[in-house]
Scaffold this motif. Sequence first.
Motif, PDB file in Angstrom:
ATOM      1  N   GLN A 188       0.856  -1.180   0.000  1.00  0.00           N
ATOM      2  CA  GLN A 188       0.000   0.000   0.000  1.00  0.00           C
ATOM      3  C   GLN A 188       0.896   1.235   0.000  1.00  0.00           C
ATOM      4  N   SER A 189       0.291   2.400  -0.072  1.00  0.00           N
ATOM      5  CA  SER A 189       1.047   3.653  -0.053  1.00  0.00           C
ATOM      6  C   SER A 189       1.090   4.224   1.358  1.00  0.00           C
ATOM      7  N   TYR A 190       2.249   4.764   1.719  1.00  0.00           N
ATOM      8  CA  TYR A 190       2.460   5.352   3.029  1.00  0.00           C
ATOM      9  C   TYR A 190       3.172   6.681   2.865  1.00  0.00           C
ATOM     10  N   SER A 191       3.003   7.553   3.835  1.00  0.00           N
ATOM     11  CA  SER A 191       3.780   8.782   3.881  1.00  0.00           C
ATOM     12  C   SER A 191       4.449   8.859   5.251  1.00  0.00           C
ATOM     13  N   PHE A 192       5.539   9.618   5.320  1.00  0.00           N
ATOM     14  CA  PHE A 192       6.212   9.783   6.609  1.00  0.00           C
ATOM     15  C   PHE A 192       6.493  11.257   6.852  1.00  0.00           C
ATOM     16  N   LYS A 193       6.613  11.590   8.144  1.00  0.00           N
ATOM     17  CA  LYS A 193       7.061  12.903   8.591  1.00  0.00           C
ATOM     18  C   LYS A 193       8.057  12.667   9.710  1.00  0.00           C
ATOM     19  N   LEU A 194       9.202  13.324   9.636  1.00  0.00           N
ATOM     20  CA  LEU A 194      10.228  13.227  10.662  1.00  0.00           C
ATOM     21  C   LEU A 194      10.294  14.557  11.395  1.00  0.00           C
ATOM     22  N   TYR A 195      10.090  14.505  12.719  1.00  0.00           N
ATOM     23  CA  TYR A 195      10.055  15.696  13.559  1.00  0.00           C
ATOM     24  C   TYR A 195      11.229  15.697  14.531  1.00  0.00           C
ATOM     25  N   SER A 196      11.732  16.889  14.843  1.00  0.00           N
ATOM     26  CA  SER A 196      12.732  17.015  15.902  1.00  0.00           C
ATOM     27  C   SER A 196      12.036  16.865  17.246  1.00  0.00           C
ATOM     28  N   ALA A 197      12.820  16.768  18.298  1.00  0.00           N
ATOM     29  CA  ALA A 197      12.264  16.639  19.650  1.00  0.00           C
ATOM     30  C   ALA A 197      11.488  17.893  20.058  1.00  0.00           C
ATOM     31  N   THR A 198      11.759  19.016  19.400  1.00  0.00           N
ATOM     32  CA  THR A 198      11.040  20.256  19.704  1.00  0.00           C
ATOM     33  C   THR A 198       9.798  20.429  18.838  1.00  0.00           C
ATOM     34  N   SER A 201      11.532  16.528   7.708  1.00  0.00           N
ATOM     35  CA  SER A 201      11.535  15.791   6.444  1.00  0.00           C
ATOM     36  C   SER A 201      10.182  15.136   6.233  1.00  0.00           C
ATOM     37  N   THR A 202       9.764  15.050   4.982  1.00  0.00           N
ATOM     38  CA  THR A 202       8.543  14.339   4.617  1.00  0.00           C
ATOM     39  C   THR A 202       8.821  13.521   3.364  1.00  0.00           C
ATOM     40  N   GLY A 203       7.975  12.534   3.110  1.00  0.00           N
ATOM     41  CA  GLY A 203       8.151  11.747   1.897  1.00  0.00           C
ATOM     42  C   GLY A 203       7.176  10.590   1.844  1.00  0.00           C
ATOM     43  N   TYR A 216       6.511  -0.794   0.418  1.00  0.00           N
ATOM     44  CA  TYR A 216       7.290  -1.968   0.809  1.00  0.00           C
ATOM     45  C   TYR A 216       8.531  -2.117  -0.065  1.00  0.00           C
ATOM     46  N   LEU A 217       8.575  -1.476  -1.232  1.00  0.00           N
ATOM     47  CA  LEU A 217       9.766  -1.488  -2.084  1.00  0.00           C
ATOM     48  C   LEU A 217      10.704  -0.318  -1.795  1.00  0.00           C
ATOM     49  N   ASN A 218      10.170   0.787  -1.314  1.00  0.00           N
ATOM     50  CA  ASN A 218      10.939   1.990  -1.007  1.00  0.00           C
ATOM     51  C   ASN A 218      10.754   2.298   0.476  1.00  0.00           C
ATOM     52  N   ASN A 219      11.566   1.652   1.314  1.00  0.00           N
ATOM     53  CA  ASN A 219      11.326   1.742   2.755  1.00  0.00           C
ATOM     54  C   ASN A 219      12.473   2.390   3.528  1.00  0.00           C
ATOM     55  N   TYR A 220      13.297   3.195   2.852  1.00  0.00           N
ATOM     56  CA  TYR A 220      14.404   3.874   3.524  1.00  0.00           C
ATOM     57  C   TYR A 220      14.146   5.370   3.615  1.00  0.00           C
TER      58      TYR A 220
END
Length: 103
Positions: free
Chosen positions: A48-58, A63-65, A69-73
């Motif tokens: 399936q399709s997924y999106s990610f968001k990377l947040y700092s501790a603050t 970063s977003t993207g 299952y083929l592109n999991n880095y």
Amino acid sequence: YGLLITNGKIFKNGKNKIGLSEDVVNSLINLKIFQSPGSVSVTGLENQSYSFKLYSATGSLLSTGDLSYLNNYISTSKANKGIYLLSIENTSSKEQAVFKVLL
């Protein structure tokens, strides 16, 4: 360790109940996060399709993207050492999981 958010209910590690109901079927329940120098990999993604968001501790969005299952880095090569929060969302069901990531 991670949190699973579904229908407004929060579950620790996708299994241990924190929310109000234990009857959860969620496509993110089997996700695992592996850290290596310069990247984070996500296993347990379904076809399936997924999106990610990377947040700092603050709480700053770093970063977003998109993930699959083929592109999991996720590249973390430009991030400083520290604690981050990684939010992963199934883009069709809107289910979310949030993980603490130490870089």
